[in-house]
Design an enzyme around this catalytic site. Structure first.
Site, PDB file in Angstrom:
ATOM      1  N   ARG A  88      -6.765  -8.702  -1.480  1.00 49.70           N
ATOM      2  CA  ARG A  88      -7.274  -7.658  -0.609  1.00 49.70           C
ATOM      3  C   ARG A  88      -7.887  -6.651  -1.566  1.00 49.70           C
ATOM      4  O   ARG A  88      -8.625  -7.037  -2.457  1.00 49.70           O
ATOM      5  CB  ARG A  88      -6.164  -7.078   0.290  1.00 49.70           C
ATOM      6  CG  ARG A  88      -6.734  -6.448   1.563  1.00 49.70           C
ATOM      7  CD  ARG A  88      -5.657  -5.906   2.506  1.00 49.70           C
ATOM      8  NE  ARG A  88      -5.087  -4.643   2.030  1.00 49.70           N
ATOM      9  CZ  ARG A  88      -4.166  -3.943   2.702  1.00 49.70           C
ATOM     10  NH1 ARG A  88      -3.701  -4.388   3.852  1.00 49.70           N
ATOM     11  NH2 ARG A  88      -3.690  -2.820   2.208  1.00 49.70           N
ATOM     12  N   LYS A 100       1.831   4.439   9.717  1.00 50.90           N
ATOM     13  CA  LYS A 100       0.690   3.878  10.459  1.00 50.90           C
ATOM     14  C   LYS A 100       1.146   2.964  11.598  1.00 50.90           C
ATOM     15  O   LYS A 100       0.438   2.844  12.585  1.00 50.90           O
ATOM     16  CB  LYS A 100      -0.265   3.142   9.515  1.00 50.90           C
ATOM     17  CG  LYS A 100       0.308   1.861   8.946  1.00 50.90           C
ATOM     18  CD  LYS A 100      -0.639   1.223   7.929  1.00 50.90           C
ATOM     19  CE  LYS A 100      -0.065  -0.105   7.476  1.00 50.90           C
ATOM     20  NZ  LYS A 100      -0.512  -0.521   6.158  1.00 50.90           N
TER      21      LYS A 100
HETATM   22  C1  LIG Z   1       0.606  -0.774   5.444  1.00 48.42           C
HETATM   23  C2  LIG Z   1       0.693  -0.583   4.032  1.00 48.42           C
HETATM   24  C3  LIG Z   1       1.945  -0.402   3.420  1.00 48.42           C
HETATM   25  C4  LIG Z   1       3.248  -0.481   4.180  1.00 48.42           C
HETATM   26  O1  LIG Z   1       3.579  -1.800   4.472  1.00 48.42           O
HETATM   27  P1  LIG Z   1       4.966  -2.190   5.191  1.00 48.42           P
HETATM   28  O2  LIG Z   1       4.957  -3.645   5.193  1.00 48.42           O
HETATM   29  O3  LIG Z   1       4.884  -1.596   6.554  1.00 48.42           O
HETATM   30  O4  LIG Z   1       6.079  -1.601   4.410  1.00 48.42           O
HETATM   31  C5  LIG Z   1       1.969  -0.145   2.071  1.00 48.42           C
HETATM   32  N1  LIG Z   1       0.839  -0.102   1.353  1.00 48.42           N
HETATM   33  C6  LIG Z   1      -0.382  -0.286   1.887  1.00 48.42           C
HETATM   34  C7  LIG Z   1      -1.587  -0.211   1.032  1.00 48.42           C
HETATM   35  C8  LIG Z   1      -0.494  -0.523   3.251  1.00 48.42           C
HETATM   36  O5  LIG Z   1      -1.709  -0.693   3.799  1.00 48.42           O
END
Ligand SMILES: *Cc1c(COP(=O)(O)O)cnc(C)c1O
Length: 607
Positions: A131, A36
């Site tokens: 969250r 993402k």
């Molecule tokens: C964005 C996200 C991740 C990845 O997080 P990083 O810090 O980029 O490794 C993992 N799990 C969820 C639910 C996320 O929204």
């Protein structure tokens, strides 16, 4: 290159992914690569997959669609619950999704059942970050509710930490996750596929050897994309590299000015009342990027001595008095980005995104070419002395091997009776690389969505792109984002519709008239080389208006065709080319011209 640009070093991303995957493998953990941060850029996803991630994880449907459309078939995890109106898309496009609300899970189940499917979910548990997630005391009742739903399966449990509440993953809270997982397994009577213990921020625990046993999945974005800039902060992990993604923009003003604004102080462009420290006269620079594009607070200049002072919507202000080397107008200046800055930059329409491969300077391209042709086209090539002409240009013409795969460093020229020769040329080229661009010169698109044998020639491009029956033998190496059509004059309404939906770029005759061939080729080469290891050129003589043969056809001129081929030769990225329509019945003038275009593409100069 001009304007702000994010460059993405795919080699670094692949190596970072490999480092994370191998550290996790030692602990029995599978990694899902989170794309993402780069808006689901397929080239980035492929680099992660080459690095060994077990699947991809994404938060946005648009990004998942990009991944799927580029032919990526690896498992995809959705990181966020969908709105209730989009559950059908979840069932259709993702393999497993993270969920926390029974109402949405019920709708997922209903839709999945109707589609004759069972959708896998990871039930999220909130361990204190506040969250998403089921509150622990509600976990087992929620599981019981879900067990009554026939269209979903609880494939795992997971948690998210370090996001909203900035709560760090610890032995304690992740130990709780494992304990919850056991309870769910006891209740469901089945082992969970996923006990998903968080994101990059869980890696430090793993490296310290204190990640609780029982966690078998992590979703890692930041550590792979940013090299752990935010995950590891003061104590970098030396197995991963930073600066895989860099922002570069142009310096548009450099002047000596006071460090405190002059006049009566009010509000800035964003409604703040800034305070300035008087440091006397300082050399200040402005770059062409601003708050509309990026999170300015997340930019760290990569030039020594440069300090970001702030910015407005389109201007970035820097103090460059101590810059080393000095900064002047016209320079390009690069920045490291925080995750937030990267997200914003990747989403800005005004910033060009350019995936790059580290170029292996030690392995210069050898000038070798093999010629593959069907009997009739072979006769035409021989009569025109094609092999000899290539040899005269310094190529070694080698015999076609007995496999269809093209060894790296060897160029290939394919010739055939009709457009189907493009398919065999492409098949050889994808064997030589993990990602390929295509520049297609033809008056027609060959995008008819038909698999019927007699129409095969009209659907060659659709077949190559896997648009007929889903991803084909050329996927995932060939992706629509790296495909350019040049010189299109005819497309049926059905073809036009397919083209509009695909991510193929088209330069019609009208575009060529408006932009000029030089600019069209500059853009075409950029598209075909973005994140690829080279490109294939497919040429049909019908694209060119050849005197005495296709007078008045409205095609590109002979000179424009040479210009296009010369631009290709200059780029140096062509690994394969095909020419179609070569039969003994073809007008001599056409075969002569067609082969002189081939020579231009292979680098023939007038002088
Ligand atoms: C964005 C996200 C991740 C990845 O997080 P990083 O810090 O980029 O490794 C993992 N799990 C969820 C639910 C996320 O929204």
């Amino acid at each position: 290159m001009s304007g702000p640009q994010v460059t993405i070093d795919l080699g670094r991303i692949e190596r970072n992914a490999r480092a994370v995957v191998s550290a996790c493998a030692a602990g029995g953990i599978k990694v899902f690569g989170v794309t993402k941060g780069t808006c689901g850029m397929p080239q980035v996803a492929r680099a992660m997959l080459r690095g060994g991630v077990a699947g991809l994880a994404e938060s946005r449907f648009e990004n998942i669609r990009r991944l799927r459309e580029s032919g990526i078939s690896a498992p995809v995890m959705l990181l966020r619950s969908p709105p209730i109106t989009r559950v059908e898309e979840v069932v259709r496009t993702v393999d497993v999704s993270m969920q926390s609300e029974p109402a949405i899970i019920r709708e997922l189940s209903r839709i999945a059942e109707r589609m004759g499917k069972v959708h896998d979910i990871i039930l999220m548990i909130d361990l204190g970050d506040l969250r998403e997630g089921v509150w622990p005391k509600d976990l087992l009742p929620t599981v019981e509710q879900i067990l009554a739903m026939k269209g979903v399966r609880i494939a795992g449990v997971g948690t998210n930490l370090g996001c909203f509440g900035a709560i760090m993953p610890t032995e304690e809270n992740l130990g709780q996750l494992v304990a919850h997982a056991y309870k769910v397994e006891r209740l469901t009577g089945r082992q969970l596929d996923y006990v998903s213990g968080g994101a990059s921020s869980s890696l430090p625990l793993l490296l310290d050897g204190v990640l609780p046993a029982g966690i078998n999945n992590l979703r890692v974005g930041e550590a792979i994309l940013q090299g752990g800039l935010e995950t590891f902060r003061e104590l970098p992990w030396d197995k991963i590299e930073r600066d895989a993604c860099k922002l570069t923009c142009d310096v548009i003003e450099v002047k000596l000015k006071p460090s405190r604004p002059i006049g009566r102080s009010g509000y800035d462009a964003f409604g703040n009342q800034p305070v300035f420290v008087d440091e006397g006269d300082r050399l200040r620079a402005i770059a062409n990027i601003g708050r509309e594009d990026v999170l300015i607070e997340g930019l760290v200049p990569l030039v020594k001595g440069v300090r970001v002072l702030g910015g407005s919507s389109d201007h970035l202000l820097m103090d460059v008095s101590d810059a080393e080397p000095p900064v002047s107008v016209g320079d390009r200046i690069s920045f490291r980005m925080s995750y937030g800055a990267m997200l914003a930059a990747m989403t800005s329409e005004y910033i060009e995104k350019t995936p790059l491969h580290d170029v292996d300077a030690a392995a210069p391209r050898r000038k070798m070419v093999q010629i593959v042709a069907d009997a009739k086209a072979g006769g035409v090539l021989a009569r025109r002395g094609t092999g000899e002409r290539l040899e005269a240009m310094g190529y070694d013409v080698v015999e076609p091997g007995d496999t269809d795969r093209l060894p790296a460093g060897l160029l290939r020229l394919t010739a055939g009776r009709d457009r189907r020769s493009a398919l065999s040329g492409l098949a050889a080229a994808v064997g030589a690389t993990h990602s390929l661009g295509l520049i297609w010169f033809d008056s027609r698109a060959a995008m008819a969505a038909t698999g019927e044998a007699e129409a095969a020639e009209l659907s060659v491009l659709a077949q190559a792109l896997g648009l007929v029956d889903g991803p084909g033998p050329l996927q995932p190496q060939l992706s629509p984002e790296n495909v350019v059509l040049v010189g299109l004059r005819e497309a049926s309404p059905a073809e036009a519709a397919i083209l509009k939906q695909s991510r193929v770029t088209v330069f019609t005759m009208a575009d060529i008239d408006a932009l000029g061939m030089r600019d069209v080729m500059r853009q075409a080469l950029q598209i075909a080389t973005t994140g690829t290891l080279g490109f294939h050129v497919s040429y049909s003589p019908s694209v060119t208006e050849i005197r005495g043969w296709a007078d008045g056809s409205g095609g590109i001129t002979v000179r424009e065709t040479h210009l296009a081929m010369e631009a290709i030769a200059l780029n140096g990225g062509m690994i394969s080319m095909d020419v179609s329509g070569l039969t003994p019945a073809l007008d001599e003038r056409v075969s002569t011209e067609a082969l002189s275009f081939v020579m231009s593409a292979f680098g023939k100069r007038i002088l």
